[in-house]
Design a protein around this motif. Structure first.
Motif, PDB file in Angstrom:
ATOM      1  N   VAL A  80       0.809  -1.217   0.000  1.00 45.14           N
ATOM      2  CA  VAL A  80       0.000   0.000   0.000  1.00 45.14           C
ATOM      3  C   VAL A  80       0.846   1.273   0.000  1.00 45.14           C
ATOM      4  CG1 VAL A  80      -1.686   1.340   1.328  1.00 45.14           C
ATOM      5  CG2 VAL A  80      -2.008  -1.116   1.005  1.00 45.14           C
ATOM      6  N   PRO A  81       1.857   1.434   0.881  1.00 46.82           N
ATOM      7  CA  PRO A  81       2.620   2.694   0.857  1.00 46.82           C
ATOM      8  C   PRO A  81       3.285   2.974  -0.475  1.00 46.82           C
ATOM      9  CG  PRO A  81       3.077   1.465   2.864  1.00 46.82           C
ATOM     10  CD  PRO A  81       2.315   0.548   1.968  1.00 46.82           C
ATOM     11  N   GLY A  82       3.875   1.960  -1.086  1.00 48.34           N
ATOM     12  CA  GLY A  82       4.511   2.160  -2.381  1.00 48.34           C
ATOM     13  C   GLY A  82       3.518   2.540  -3.456  1.00 48.34           C
ATOM     14  N   ALA A  83       2.347   1.881  -3.466  1.00 47.06           N
ATOM     15  CA  ALA A  83       1.333   2.198  -4.468  1.00 47.06           C
ATOM     16  C   ALA A  83       0.830   3.626  -4.297  1.00 47.06           C
ATOM     17  CB  ALA A  83       0.176   1.201  -4.361  1.00 47.06           C
ATOM     18  N   VAL A  84       0.643   4.058  -3.051  1.00 44.93           N
ATOM     19  CA  VAL A  84       0.171   5.426  -2.805  1.00 44.93           C
ATOM     20  C   VAL A  84       1.218   6.441  -3.255  1.00 44.93           C
ATOM     21  CG1 VAL A  84      -0.490   7.072  -1.010  1.00 44.93           C
ATOM     22  CG2 VAL A  84      -1.353   4.726  -0.942  1.00 44.93           C
ATOM     23  N   CYS A  85       2.484   6.161  -2.960  1.00 42.56           N
ATOM     24  CA  CYS A  85       3.543   7.089  -3.380  1.00 42.56           C
ATOM     25  C   CYS A  85       3.636   7.178  -4.900  1.00 42.56           C
ATOM     26  CB  CYS A  85       4.877   6.650  -2.783  1.00 42.56           C
ATOM     27  SG  CYS A  85       5.035   6.957  -1.014  1.00 42.56           S
ATOM     28  N   ALA A 179       9.558   3.393  -0.093  1.00 41.67           N
ATOM     29  CA  ALA A 179       8.167   2.977   0.121  1.00 41.67           C
ATOM     30  C   ALA A 179       7.893   1.635  -0.558  1.00 41.67           C
ATOM     31  CB  ALA A 179       7.219   4.052  -0.406  1.00 41.67           C
ATOM     32  N   LEU A 180       8.395   1.467  -1.770  1.00 41.43           N
ATOM     33  CA  LEU A 180       8.206   0.204  -2.473  1.00 41.43           C
ATOM     34  C   LEU A 180       8.947  -0.951  -1.809  1.00 41.43           C
ATOM     35  CD1 LEU A 180       8.527   1.494  -6.151  1.00 41.43           C
ATOM     36  CD2 LEU A 180       6.431   0.683  -5.042  1.00 41.43           C
ATOM     37  N   SER A 181      10.020  -0.635  -1.064  1.00 39.22           N
ATOM     38  CA  SER A 181      10.835  -1.692  -0.448  1.00 39.22           C
ATOM     39  C   SER A 181      10.202  -2.272   0.803  1.00 39.22           C
ATOM     40  CB  SER A 181      12.226  -1.141  -0.096  1.00 39.22           C
ATOM     41  OG  SER A 181      12.155  -0.240   1.006  1.00 39.22           O
ATOM     42  N   LEU A 182       9.053  -1.731   1.244  1.00 37.86           N
ATOM     43  CA  LEU A 182       8.414  -2.309   2.435  1.00 37.86           C
ATOM     44  C   LEU A 182       8.002  -3.758   2.189  1.00 37.86           C
ATOM     45  CD1 LEU A 182       7.267  -1.977   5.282  1.00 37.86           C
ATOM     46  CD2 LEU A 182       5.143  -1.144   4.247  1.00 37.86           C
ATOM     47  N   ALA A 185      11.042  -6.005   2.348  1.00 42.25           N
ATOM     48  CA  ALA A 185      11.497  -6.018   3.742  1.00 42.25           C
ATOM     49  C   ALA A 185      10.620  -6.931   4.585  1.00 42.25           C
ATOM     50  CB  ALA A 185      11.482  -4.595   4.313  1.00 42.25           C
ATOM     51  N   THR A 186       9.315  -6.910   4.334  1.00 38.92           N
ATOM     52  CA  THR A 186       8.404  -7.788   5.070  1.00 38.92           C
ATOM     53  C   THR A 186       8.701  -9.247   4.788  1.00 38.92           C
ATOM     54  OG1 THR A 186       6.702  -6.076   4.935  1.00 38.92           O
ATOM     55  CG2 THR A 186       5.972  -8.291   5.489  1.00 38.92           C
ATOM     56  N   TRP A 187       8.969  -9.566   3.534  1.00 38.90           N
ATOM     57  CA  TRP A 187       9.278 -10.959   3.192  1.00 38.90           C
ATOM     58  C   TRP A 187      10.642 -11.382   3.738  1.00 38.90           C
ATOM     59  CZ3 TRP A 187       6.834 -15.140   1.684  1.00 38.90           C
ATOM     60  CH2 TRP A 187       5.531 -15.011   1.192  1.00 38.90           C
ATOM     61  N   CYS A 188      11.602 -10.456   3.765  1.00 33.90           N
ATOM     62  CA  CYS A 188      12.902 -10.792   4.350  1.00 33.90           C
ATOM     63  C   CYS A 188      12.760 -11.068   5.843  1.00 33.90           C
ATOM     64  CB  CYS A 188      13.885  -9.643   4.120  1.00 33.90           C
ATOM     65  SG  CYS A 188      14.475  -9.508   2.417  1.00 33.90           S
ATOM     66  N   ALA A 189      11.953 -10.270   6.533  1.00 35.24           N
ATOM     67  CA  ALA A 189      11.711 -10.521   7.953  1.00 35.24           C
ATOM     68  C   ALA A 189      11.002 -11.856   8.150  1.00 35.24           C
ATOM     69  CB  ALA A 189      10.883  -9.390   8.550  1.00 35.24           C
ATOM     70  N   HIS A 190      10.091 -12.189   7.236  1.00 39.49           N
ATOM     71  CA  HIS A 190       9.396 -13.477   7.311  1.00 39.49           C
ATOM     72  C   HIS A 190      10.379 -14.640   7.132  1.00 39.49           C
ATOM     73  CE1 HIS A 190       6.246 -16.457   6.802  1.00 39.49           C
ATOM     74  NE2 HIS A 190       6.778 -16.801   5.638  1.00 39.49           N
ATOM     75  N   LEU A 191      11.246 -14.522   6.138  1.00 39.58           N
ATOM     76  CA  LEU A 191      12.240 -15.582   5.917  1.00 39.58           C
ATOM     77  C   LEU A 191      13.140 -15.753   7.127  1.00 39.58           C
ATOM     78  CD1 LEU A 191      13.282 -14.860   2.212  1.00 39.58           C
ATOM     79  CD2 LEU A 191      11.885 -16.749   3.050  1.00 39.58           C
ATOM     80  N   ALA A 227      17.338  -5.937  -3.253  1.00 36.30           N
ATOM     81  CA  ALA A 227      16.001  -5.527  -3.699  1.00 36.30           C
ATOM     82  C   ALA A 227      15.842  -4.015  -3.599  1.00 36.30           C
ATOM     83  CB  ALA A 227      14.938  -6.241  -2.863  1.00 36.30           C
ATOM     84  N   LEU A 228      16.324  -3.431  -2.520  1.00 39.33           N
ATOM     85  CA  LEU A 228      16.206  -1.985  -2.329  1.00 39.33           C
ATOM     86  C   LEU A 228      17.012  -1.222  -3.376  1.00 39.33           C
ATOM     87  CD1 LEU A 228      15.317   0.475  -0.705  1.00 39.33           C
ATOM     88  CD2 LEU A 228      17.207   0.047   0.863  1.00 39.33           C
TER      89      LEU A 228
END
Length: 354
Positions: A80-85, A179-182, A185-191, A227-228
């Motif tokens: 959502v943040p990346g899409a809004v930006c 913003a797009l890297s969120l 980042a979420t998937w990296c934290a999940h892994l 990715a970033l």
């Protein structure tokens, strides 16, 4: 047994007892006083000799989400943040010359508020959810760091040239990449959570677990940085403009490390690291302005030297890069403990960066 009786009663396996003992400062040397070779051996005896709580259901440590629908939900929220930006920057580009300044400012403010709301929504669940450990100070420092990506470099450039003088240009491309890297980042934290949990279940000793988690942490951070970097490059190609891309990449790593520390029970270290980065970024223009006073020109010399050597983008790069390295040292120590990944959460020792 008397001191840690409650821990032993509620533990579901010896490794959870070992993680709890580790969180309370029990080391292998301390275990040797009880005629055990290491903490895990001591934990096995305690687990065997202390009866568990009969009313408590036997289940292992909470595992990261494995449901496909749950993963899809927090993945979509992270977008959502990346899409809004993207939508906001596109709207500003399409309305350039067609709308007045006030209307464009209204579009930018509305987009920024919606993006912040989307960021808050993305952090309320999933791998980056910190279970109420996020503080107001951490949110304020995060907003400052993101705002500096948008405004900091042009402001510092005006201060160095004798200003500030009126409005300064924005650098939206790096903020768009962040913003797009969120989502990655979420998937990296999940892994990181999933594989650390698997190692926690399969390990037979605390040192064995720590030796396996350290390269996992480095690999996750490297994956996120790749990715970033790609997203920042794409944002620069599409939207152009200036921006401190090395500083933005350093900030992305800093924010991920801070969030990992917060999620796993060390919010004080995360807040301390973000505070240091904010202080360095605020100190740079303050030193330049103070250097204009009679006899105090020496105060501005470090900033002038740094900017002359590498440009205004070197200030956020140094601030976020040095702080990210400090948080990496701290994370390598504390996130390699079994207690950071079990139900026996450690107690944060304060806002030390490393």
């Amino acid at each position: 047994m008397h001191r840690h009786r409650e821990l032993c009663e509620r533990a579901v396996d010896p490794l959870e007892v070992a993680a709890g003992l580790e969180a309370h400062g029990v080391t292998d040397r301390a275990a040797a006083r009880y005629r055990h070779r290491d903490v895990f051996s001591l934990a096995e005896e305690l687990f065997a000799r202390v009866p568990g709580v009969a009313a408590a259901p036997a289940k292992g440590p909470d595992a990261p989400e494995r449901d496909v629908a749950t993963r899809a939900a927090w993945s979509l929220r992270a977008l959502v943040p990346g899409a809004v930006c993207v939508a906001t920057v596109s709207a500003l580009g399409l309305t350039e010359g067609a709308l007045g300044g006030r209307a464009r400012i209204a579009i930018a403010v509305a987009g920024g508020l919606v993006a912040l709301a989307g960021l808050a929504l993305g952090l309320r669940s999933g791998p980056l959810y910190a279970e109420g450990r996020s503080s107001g100070a951490a949110k304020a420092y995060g907003c400052w760091l993101l705002g500096y990506v948008l405004y900091g470099e042009p402001l510092l450039d005006q201060v160095l040239s004798g200003g500030p003088e009126g409005p300064w240009a924005l650098t939206p491309a790096p903020l768009l990449g962040l913003a797009l890297s969120l989502a990655p980042a979420t998937w990296c934290a999940h892994l990181f959570s999933v594989h650390a949990h698997r190692r926690l279940i399969g390990s037979r000793a605390l040192e064995e677990f720590a030796a396996g988690v350290r390269p996992l942490l480095f690999g996750v951070l490297a994956l996120h940085l790749c990715a970033l970097a790609g997203l920042l490059y794409l944002a620069h190609l599409v939207y152009g403009g200036g921006g401190a891309y090395v500083g933005a990449a350093s900030l992305g790593v800093l924010l991920l490390l801070a969030r990992l520390l917060t999620v796993h029970g060390f919010p004080g270290r995360a807040v301390g690291g973000m505070a240091v980065a904010c202080a360095i970024e605020a100190l740079a223009p303050a030193l330049v302005l103070a250097g204009r006073l009679p006899g105090l020109h020496v105060l501005a010399r470090p900033v002038d030297t740094l900017v002359m050597a590498s440009g205004t983008g070197s200030v956020p790069a140094v601030a976020c890069g040095a702080t990210a390295f400090g948080l990496l040292v701290a994370a390598t120590v504390v996130l390699s403990r079994a207690s950071a990944h079990s139900t026996a959460r450690p107690v944060d020792e304060g806002p030390a960066v490393a």
